[in-house]
Design a protein around this motif. Structure first.
Motif, PDB file in Angstrom:
ATOM      1  N   LEU A 111       0.832  -1.198   0.000  1.00 32.14           N
ATOM      2  CA  LEU A 111       0.000   0.000   0.000  1.00 32.14           C
ATOM      3  C   LEU A 111       0.870   1.253   0.000  1.00 32.14           C
ATOM      4  CD1 LEU A 111      -2.591  -0.982   2.773  1.00 32.14           C
ATOM      5  CD2 LEU A 111      -2.830  -1.259   0.303  1.00 32.14           C
ATOM      6  N   SER A 112       0.365   2.316  -0.576  1.00 27.99           N
ATOM      7  CA  SER A 112       1.043   3.603  -0.460  1.00 27.99           C
ATOM      8  C   SER A 112       0.940   4.072   0.990  1.00 27.99           C
ATOM      9  CB  SER A 112       0.380   4.637  -1.381  1.00 27.99           C
ATOM     10  OG  SER A 112      -0.947   4.895  -0.931  1.00 27.99           O
ATOM     11  N   VAL A 113       1.788   5.014   1.354  1.00 25.47           N
ATOM     12  CA  VAL A 113       1.743   5.553   2.718  1.00 25.47           C
ATOM     13  C   VAL A 113       0.364   6.158   2.988  1.00 25.47           C
ATOM     14  CG1 VAL A 113       2.710   7.285   4.292  1.00 25.47           C
ATOM     15  CG2 VAL A 113       4.226   5.988   2.774  1.00 25.47           C
ATOM     16  N   GLU A 114      -0.185   6.847   1.975  1.00 28.66           N
ATOM     17  CA  GLU A 114      -1.498   7.485   2.137  1.00 28.66           C
ATOM     18  C   GLU A 114      -2.591   6.449   2.399  1.00 28.66           C
ATOM     19  OE1 GLU A 114       1.346   9.988   0.173  1.00 28.66           O
ATOM     20  OE2 GLU A 114       0.598   8.010  -0.438  1.00 28.66           O
ATOM     21  N   LYS A 115      -2.514   5.310   1.691  1.00 27.24           N
ATOM     22  CA  LYS A 115      -3.529   4.272   1.862  1.00 27.24           C
ATOM     23  C   LYS A 115      -3.385   3.603   3.227  1.00 27.24           C
ATOM     24  CE  LYS A 115      -7.012   2.716  -0.559  1.00 27.24           C
ATOM     25  NZ  LYS A 115      -8.052   3.659  -1.038  1.00 27.24           N
ATOM     26  N   VAL A 116      -2.150   3.433   3.688  1.00 28.04           N
ATOM     27  CA  VAL A 116      -1.920   2.865   5.016  1.00 28.04           C
ATOM     28  C   VAL A 116      -2.556   3.764   6.078  1.00 28.04           C
ATOM     29  CG1 VAL A 116      -0.189   2.371   6.782  1.00 28.04           C
ATOM     30  CG2 VAL A 116       0.174   1.585   4.442  1.00 28.04           C
ATOM     31  N   VAL A 117      -2.310   5.065   5.958  1.00 24.65           N
ATOM     32  CA  VAL A 117      -2.869   6.014   6.924  1.00 24.65           C
ATOM     33  C   VAL A 117      -4.389   5.951   6.898  1.00 24.65           C
ATOM     34  CG1 VAL A 117      -3.130   8.464   7.486  1.00 24.65           C
ATOM     35  CG2 VAL A 117      -0.880   7.563   6.855  1.00 24.65           C
ATOM     36  N   GLU A 118      -4.979   5.873   5.706  1.00 31.49           N
ATOM     37  CA  GLU A 118      -6.438   5.784   5.588  1.00 31.49           C
ATOM     38  C   GLU A 118      -6.961   4.530   6.297  1.00 31.49           C
ATOM     39  OE1 GLU A 118      -9.934   5.902   2.139  1.00 31.49           O
ATOM     40  OE2 GLU A 118      -7.816   5.754   1.552  1.00 31.49           O
ATOM     41  N   LEU A 119      -6.241   3.411   6.127  1.00 31.05           N
ATOM     42  CA  LEU A 119      -6.646   2.169   6.788  1.00 31.05           C
ATOM     43  C   LEU A 119      -6.554   2.312   8.304  1.00 31.05           C
ATOM     44  CD1 LEU A 119      -7.348  -0.930   6.536  1.00 31.05           C
ATOM     45  CD2 LEU A 119      -4.875  -1.332   6.659  1.00 31.05           C
ATOM     46  N   LEU A 120      -5.446   2.876   8.783  1.00 33.07           N
ATOM     47  CA  LEU A 120      -5.223   2.994  10.228  1.00 33.07           C
ATOM     48  C   LEU A 120      -6.260   3.885  10.899  1.00 33.07           C
ATOM     49  CD1 LEU A 120      -1.329   3.408  10.418  1.00 33.07           C
ATOM     50  CD2 LEU A 120      -2.663   1.322  10.560  1.00 33.07           C
ATOM     51  N   GLU A 121      -6.832   4.808  10.151  1.00 35.14           N
ATOM     52  CA  GLU A 121      -7.766   5.765  10.741  1.00 35.14           C
ATOM     53  C   GLU A 121      -9.212   5.273  10.770  1.00 35.14           C
ATOM     54  OE1 GLU A 121      -7.084   9.329   8.496  1.00 35.14           O
ATOM     55  OE2 GLU A 121      -5.377   9.944   9.756  1.00 35.14           O
TER      56      GLU A 121
END
Length: 295
Positions: A111-121
Motif C-alpha cells: 500500500l502507499s503511505v497514504e492508503k496505510v494512513v487511511e486504513l489505520l484511521e
C-alpha cells in the motif's frame, strides 16, 4: 507408518522447535504422502526410492497443485526421511538428490503511505474494540510483525518506556523490534483505557483480547482487517501480510539498511528480504516514467 509419523512429529516439535503452523502443515503433507504410498501404490515406507518420491511430486503436479505447495510437501517429506535415517529405521534417504520445482517469485502487494494512513484511521476510537483495533494496526505497521506474532504478544513483551517489543518468531527465535512513537501512543491508550473492558480474567497476559476476553486468533484478526479494508474500498489489495510488506518497502524506500530490515522482519536468509529491493526499484521506475519528460 502412523507410529513413525507420531515419532517424527515429536522430534520436530521438541528438538527442532518448529512453529505450530509448520507442524500442522508438515503433518498434513505427510499424511497425504503416506496415503498415496499405501492406497495408490501399495508400497511400504522402507521400499520407497527416489523414483517413488519423484512420482508423487508429478502426481501433485498433475492434480494442479501450485509449485509452492509441491515445494512445501517435498520439504516435509525430506525432513521425514532424514529423521527415519537418523533413527536407523531406513538405511538410505531417497530424497537426497531431489530438488523442489522452481517457484516464480511474486512481488507482494504494498500500500502507499497514504492508503496505510487511511486504513489505520478507520477504527472507532469511541469503543474499546475500536481502540484495540487501532492499536493492533499501528503496531503491525510500526514493526512488520507476522500476524501470528502479533496475536501471540503478551503484555510482558511490551516495553513502552524504551519503545520496543519482544517477539518470538519462526523456529522459536526471539527478536527485539522497535516501536514508533505513534504505535507507543496507541498501545498505551489501549492498555490504560480499553483492555480492561475486554478482559474477563485479570490474570490473562495476552496483549490483544477478543470480546470474550481471550487472546485474538489469526482468523479473528483477518476478519478485523478485512472489515476496515472494505471500508476504504481496498478489500482486494489487503491481506493480513499487507502491512508487513508495506512496512519493509517503506523503510527501504526511505533509506533503511537491508540488514536492519532483515533483522526486524525475522528473516533467516537475507535473500528473502531482498524481494523488497526489487519492489522498490520497480516503484522508482514507475515514478520516473510518469514524472520525467524524456522517460
Amino acid at each position: 507408518m502412523q507410529d513413525y509419523l507420531e515419532a517424527f512429529n515429536n522430534y520436530i516439535a521438541v528438538e527442532r522447535g518448529l512453529a505450530p503452523n509448520t507442524l500442522e502443515s508438515y503433518g498434513r503433507d505427510l499424511r497425504q504422502y503416506l496415503d498415496y504410498l499405501s492406497e495408490k501404490k501399495g508400497i511400504a515406507l522402507k521400499e520407497t526410492t527416489q523414483a517413488t518420491v519423484g512420482g508423487y511430486l508429478l502426481y501433485l503436479q498433475a492434480k494442479g497443485r501450485a509449485a509452492s505447495t509441491i515445494s512445501r510437501s517435498l520439504a516435509a517429506i525430506k525432513a521425514f526421511y532424514h529423521f527415519l535415517v537418523r533413527e536407523q529405521i531406513i538405511q538410505r534417504d531417497p530424497t537426497i538428490n531431489l530438488d523442489a520445482p522452481k517457484q516464480e517469485k511474486k512481488l507482494p502487494r504494498v500500500l502507499s503511505v497514504e492508503k496505510v494512513v487511511e486504513l489505520l484511521e478507520q477504527p472507532d476510537l469511541k469503543t474499546p474494540a475500536g481502540i484495540r483495533d487501532r492499536s493492533m494496526l499501528e503496531v503491525l505497521y510500526a514493526t512488520g510483525l507476522r500476524v501470528t506474532e502479533l496475536v501471540s504478544l503478551k503484555i510482558s513483551d511490551v516495553n513502552l518506556e524504551e519503545g520496543y517489543i519482544r517477539c518470538v518468531g519462526k523456529g522459536s527465535k526471539e527478536r527485539i523490534v522497535p516501536l514508533g512513537t505513534v504505535a507507543v501512543k496507541y498501545l498505551r491508550f489501549y492498555l490504560e483505557h480499553a483492555r480492561k473492558f475486554l478482559a474477563s480474567d485479570p490474570a490473562e497476559d495476552t496483549l490483544f483480547l477478543n470480546h470474550h476476553g481471550h487472546g485474538l486468533t489469526r482468523q479473528g484478526f483477518w476478519k478485523i482487517i478485512k472489515k476496515y479494508a472494505e471500508m476504504i474500498g481496498a478489500e482486494d489489495l489487503i491481506t493480513p501480510h499487507t502491512l508487513r510488506h508495506s512496512f519493509a518497502t517503506h523503510l527501504l524506500e526511505n533509506g533503511a539498511d537491508l540488514r536492519a530490515v532483515q533483522e526486524m522482519l525475522g528473516h533467516a536468509d537475507i535473500s528473502t528480504t531482498q524481494i523488497y529491493t526489487h519492489l522498490t526499484k520497480n516503484r522508482l521506475k514507475n515514478v520516473y516514467e510518469k514524472a520525467h519528460p524524456r522517460a
